[in-house]
Design an enzyme around this catalytic site. Structure first.
Site, PDB file in Angstrom:
ATOM      1  CB  SER A   7      18.863  43.607 -21.489  1.00 32.10           C
ATOM      2  OG  SER A   7      18.075  42.789 -20.644  1.00 32.10           O
ATOM      3  CG  HIS A  30      22.638  42.503 -19.677  1.00 33.82           C
ATOM      4  ND1 HIS A  30      23.705  42.742 -18.839  1.00 33.82           N
ATOM      5  CD2 HIS A  30      21.534  42.668 -18.905  1.00 33.82           C
ATOM      6  CE1 HIS A  30      23.264  43.043 -17.626  1.00 33.82           C
ATOM      7  NE2 HIS A  30      21.953  43.005 -17.634  1.00 33.82           N
ATOM      8  CG  ASP A  32      18.697  41.365 -17.062  1.00 32.64           C
ATOM      9  OD1 ASP A  32      19.607  41.829 -16.351  1.00 32.64           O
ATOM     10  OD2 ASP A  32      18.266  41.943 -18.088  1.00 32.64           O
ATOM     11  CG  MET A  34      15.558  39.055 -12.705  1.00 31.13           C
ATOM     12  SD  MET A  34      14.255  40.251 -13.023  1.00 31.13           S
ATOM     13  CE  MET A  34      15.093  41.341 -14.195  1.00 31.13           C
ATOM     14  CG  HIS A  63      22.484  41.943 -13.988  1.00 32.47           C
ATOM     15  ND1 HIS A  63      21.607  42.976 -14.263  1.00 32.47           N
ATOM     16  CD2 HIS A  63      22.801  42.064 -12.683  1.00 32.47           C
ATOM     17  CE1 HIS A  63      21.417  43.688 -13.154  1.00 32.47           C
ATOM     18  NE2 HIS A  63      22.120  43.158 -12.193  1.00 32.47           N
ATOM     19  CG  MET A  65      19.313  41.517 -10.768  1.00 32.32           C
ATOM     20  SD  MET A  65      18.281  42.242 -12.053  1.00 32.32           S
ATOM     21  CE  MET A  65      18.801  41.244 -13.442  1.00 32.32           C
ATOM     22  CG  MET A 134      21.646  47.886 -10.747  1.00 31.88           C
ATOM     23  SD  MET A 134      21.464  47.041 -12.332  1.00 31.88           S
ATOM     24  CE  MET A 134      19.751  47.377 -12.760  1.00 31.88           C
ATOM     25  CG  ASP A 172      21.210  46.716 -16.504  1.00 32.69           C
ATOM     26  OD1 ASP A 172      20.335  47.003 -17.347  1.00 32.69           O
ATOM     27  OD2 ASP A 172      21.251  45.618 -15.908  1.00 32.69           O
TER      28      ASP A 172
END
Ligand code: DX5
Ligand code: ZN
Length: 223
Positions: A7, A30, A32, A34, A63, A65, A134, A172
């Site tokens: 990540s 990965h 992320d 957000m 991913h 979020m 998660m 994760d």
């Protein structure tokens, strides 16, 4: 085969291209995303994903979020992400969304926060290429692995087996040399690791070591 997805949340954001290359041998990168609404943190968005896509040959595992994934997720597939994960808690129409992601040529994946049960989503699984469980509350890297998620991982794998699904099961949060074996034994086969990879002196070596541990720990039931 166990897959290790470093990540980049734990990488140096000013040197992302270099950091992507530092994990040579990783299966996926990965990423992320957000939005400071779905989680109390803000990271990066589409323009960074588009640039990262050009900076590395490693496929991107995005991913999301974010709130309103129905609106934004297909654009990540269009931007070149090989896999796009939206959160079950945020999606208004998860089946339609998964189909849209697949139609863009990416793998469709759905994530569950720690308090979200898998059972209500059993009938949706054939629409997905991967389920993400998660193992920390999403939002930050470097948190402690939640052991209490192991039964959910086991139930998810059993559910997939029961339906004869070939889909991947990703974990994760807090995945490291001291927790990856428990995840593999429970049935996970895709492992996200942020701090365990990027805080290591040799990130590529950490990826190889984690993969070896996961391979050894995964039972004969794994493909
Ligand atoms: C947390 C992110 C994770 C994070 C994992 O919300 O989804 O991908 O980067 O970091 P570690 O492996 O350090 O827990
Ligand atoms: Zn993540």
């Amino acid at each position: 085969m166990a897959q290790i997805n470093p990540s980049i949340l734990s990488a140096d954001f000013a040197r992302l291209a270099e950091e992507a290359r530092a994990v040579d041998g990783a299966d996926w990168l990965h990423v992320d995303v957000m939005d400071n609404h779905f989680v109390p943190n803000l990271t990066l968005g589409l323009p960074v994903v588009e640039s990262l896509r050009k900076a590395t040959d490693t496929p991107l595992d995005c991913h999301l979020m974010i709130e309103a994934p129905d609106r934004w997720a297909p654009a990540y597939a269009e931007a070149g992400a090989g896999s796009v994960t939206f959160h079950a808690e945020a999606a208004a129409a998860p089946v339609r969304l998964a189909r849209e992601i697949r139609a863009q040529g990416a793998r469709a994946s759905m994530a569950l926060r720690p308090a979200t049960p898998i059972e209500p989503y059993e009938d949706l699984l054939p629409e997905l290429d991967m389920l993400l469980i998660m193992t920390v509350e999403p939002g930050f890297g470097g948190q402690a692995f939640l052991d209490i998620m192991l039964p959910k991982i086991r139930r998810a794998r059993r559910m997939m087996d029961r339906h004869g699904l070939e889909m991947w099961l990703q974990v994760d949060g807090g995945v490291s040399a001291s927790t990856i074996e428990r995840c593999a034994e429970a049935g996970a086969d895709v492992f996200v690791a942020g701090s365990a990879v990027y805080n290591a002196d040799d990130p590529a070596g950490a990826v190889a070591a984690l993969r070896e541990q996961a391979e050894r720990a995964s039972g004969p039931h794994r493909h």
